[in-house]
Scaffold this active site. Sequence first.
Site, PDB file in Angstrom:
ATOM      1  N   ARG A   4       0.734  -1.242  -0.035  1.00  0.00           N
ATOM      2  CA  ARG A   4      -0.037  -0.126   0.014  1.00  0.00           C
ATOM      3  C   ARG A   4       0.824   1.270  -0.012  1.00  0.00           C
ATOM      4  O   ARG A   4       1.930   1.217   0.362  1.00  0.00           O
ATOM      5  CB  ARG A   4      -0.941   0.124   1.195  1.00  0.00           C
ATOM      6  CG  ARG A   4      -1.875  -1.022   1.185  1.00  0.00           C
ATOM      7  CD  ARG A   4      -2.759  -0.992   2.485  1.00  0.00           C
ATOM      8  NE  ARG A   4      -3.827  -1.955   2.510  1.00  0.00           N
ATOM      9  CZ  ARG A   4      -3.624  -3.319   3.115  1.00  0.00           C
ATOM     10  NH1 ARG A   4      -2.562  -3.493   3.579  1.00  0.00           N
ATOM     11  NH2 ARG A   4      -4.673  -4.110   3.055  1.00  0.00           N
ATOM     12  N   LYS A  37      -2.674  -2.678   7.344  1.00  0.00           N
ATOM     13  CA  LYS A  37      -3.827  -2.072   7.653  1.00  0.00           C
ATOM     14  C   LYS A  37      -4.655  -2.762   8.597  1.00  0.00           C
ATOM     15  O   LYS A  37      -5.482  -2.581   9.337  1.00  0.00           O
ATOM     16  CB  LYS A  37      -4.408  -2.016   6.154  1.00  0.00           C
ATOM     17  CG  LYS A  37      -5.912  -1.403   6.493  1.00  0.00           C
ATOM     18  CD  LYS A  37      -6.681  -1.122   5.083  1.00  0.00           C
ATOM     19  CE  LYS A  37      -7.701  -0.564   4.830  1.00  0.00           C
ATOM     20  NZ  LYS A  37      -8.411  -0.380   3.774  1.00  0.00           N
ATOM     21  N   HIS A  75      -3.530   3.542  -6.022  1.00  0.00           N
ATOM     22  CA  HIS A  75      -4.111   2.451  -5.385  1.00  0.00           C
ATOM     23  C   HIS A  75      -4.192   1.200  -6.237  1.00  0.00           C
ATOM     24  O   HIS A  75      -4.144  -0.041  -5.944  1.00  0.00           O
ATOM     25  CB  HIS A  75      -5.265   2.761  -4.767  1.00  0.00           C
ATOM     26  CG  HIS A  75      -5.842   1.504  -3.839  1.00  0.00           C
ATOM     27  ND1 HIS A  75      -5.053   0.997  -2.551  1.00  0.00           N
ATOM     28  CD2 HIS A  75      -6.867   0.642  -4.155  1.00  0.00           C
ATOM     29  CE1 HIS A  75      -5.807  -0.015  -2.177  1.00  0.00           C
ATOM     30  NE2 HIS A  75      -6.960  -0.157  -3.042  1.00  0.00           N
ATOM     31  N   ARG A 128      -1.761  -1.847  -6.701  1.00  0.00           N
ATOM     32  CA  ARG A 128      -2.042  -3.311  -5.877  1.00  0.00           C
ATOM     33  C   ARG A 128      -2.810  -3.997  -6.845  1.00  0.00           C
ATOM     34  O   ARG A 128      -2.442  -5.270  -6.893  1.00  0.00           O
ATOM     35  CB  ARG A 128      -2.871  -2.861  -4.619  1.00  0.00           C
ATOM     36  CG  ARG A 128      -2.039  -2.533  -3.492  1.00  0.00           C
ATOM     37  CD  ARG A 128      -2.689  -2.084  -2.133  1.00  0.00           C
ATOM     38  NE  ARG A 128      -3.448  -3.174  -1.540  1.00  0.00           N
ATOM     39  CZ  ARG A 128      -2.981  -4.269  -0.719  1.00  0.00           C
ATOM     40  NH1 ARG A 128      -1.738  -4.333  -0.837  1.00  0.00           N
ATOM     41  NH2 ARG A 128      -3.991  -4.765  -0.279  1.00  0.00           N
ATOM     42  N   HIS A 177      -4.344  -9.622   2.852  1.00  0.00           N
ATOM     43  CA  HIS A 177      -5.887 -10.051   3.198  1.00  0.00           C
ATOM     44  C   HIS A 177      -6.200 -11.181   4.024  1.00  0.00           C
ATOM     45  O   HIS A 177      -5.445 -12.322   3.791  1.00  0.00           O
ATOM     46  CB  HIS A 177      -6.776  -9.961   1.790  1.00  0.00           C
ATOM     47  CG  HIS A 177      -6.527  -8.985   0.831  1.00  0.00           C
ATOM     48  ND1 HIS A 177      -7.129  -7.516   1.289  1.00  0.00           N
ATOM     49  CD2 HIS A 177      -6.309  -8.645  -0.438  1.00  0.00           C
ATOM     50  CE1 HIS A 177      -6.871  -6.686   0.538  1.00  0.00           C
ATOM     51  NE2 HIS A 177      -6.438  -7.210  -0.495  1.00  0.00           N
ATOM     52  N   TYR A 217      -9.764 -11.758  -8.574  1.00  0.00           N
ATOM     53  CA  TYR A 217      -8.561 -11.877  -9.809  1.00  0.00           C
ATOM     54  C   TYR A 217      -9.024 -13.453 -10.165  1.00  0.00           C
ATOM     55  O   TYR A 217      -8.091 -13.927 -10.837  1.00  0.00           O
ATOM     56  CB  TYR A 217      -7.510 -11.609  -8.949  1.00  0.00           C
ATOM     57  CG  TYR A 217      -7.158 -10.393  -8.468  1.00  0.00           C
ATOM     58  CD1 TYR A 217      -7.226  -9.318  -9.134  1.00  0.00           C
ATOM     59  CD2 TYR A 217      -7.271 -10.304  -6.978  1.00  0.00           C
ATOM     60  CE1 TYR A 217      -7.202  -8.058  -8.557  1.00  0.00           C
ATOM     61  CE2 TYR A 217      -7.014  -9.007  -6.410  1.00  0.00           C
ATOM     62  CZ  TYR A 217      -6.984  -7.849  -7.194  1.00  0.00           C
ATOM     63  OH  TYR A 217      -6.929  -6.587  -6.795  1.00  0.00           O
TER      64      TYR A 217
END
Length: 206
Positions: free
Chosen positions: A59, A84, A146, A149, A172, A181
């Site tokens: 990020r 995050k 962004h 990513r 994640h 994806y």
Amino acid sequence: EWHWIKENPFSKIRRETENDGRIRFLSSDERTDLLHACKESKNQSLYLITLLALSTGMRQAEILTLTWEQVNYERNTITLYRTKNGEIRVVPLVGLAKKELKEYGKIRDLKNTFVFTGKQNSNTNFPRKAWIAAVQRAGIDDFKFHDTRHSAASELAMNGASLHEIAAVLGHKTLAMVQRYAHLSEQHTISVVERMNQAVFGDSND
């Protein structure tokens, strides 16, 4: 006495529907043009910031607050302590990104621990004007920082990475965020099943 709640006070509140999410990733030519434009920028950090983003899926904040202590060239890793989701994440550092980071670090302020330095021993802010100018110079439409990513994740998918592996790289906790994806790895999945069938059942003329 304990004032226990007998029912969920939020049970009657309508849940917001989740957005499928924006998926914008660079073509090979767009990536080359963007990196070239970043390299030509007057901002000396923009190229490496963008390269790290495209190579690692990190990020923006993770890159800008990166310190030299987090970089381990022997293990080919970058360790992120403040992510995050609050968990430590280890990001692979290989290839061109590793080479350019090493070169970038040959001349640095030894009093400032940040890779991308700002004023008074702090980290730099994101060079937004330089980024916008580079994107325009590269002739790329509808691409935000962004999206780097998404671009990294898409390349992983198209090069055979599983959804679990993509989730691990991006940081994640669940597969829900990387499910977008899945279609990009479809051809790789077909190839895997084809190899299995050939090994088990042999060649077929059908």
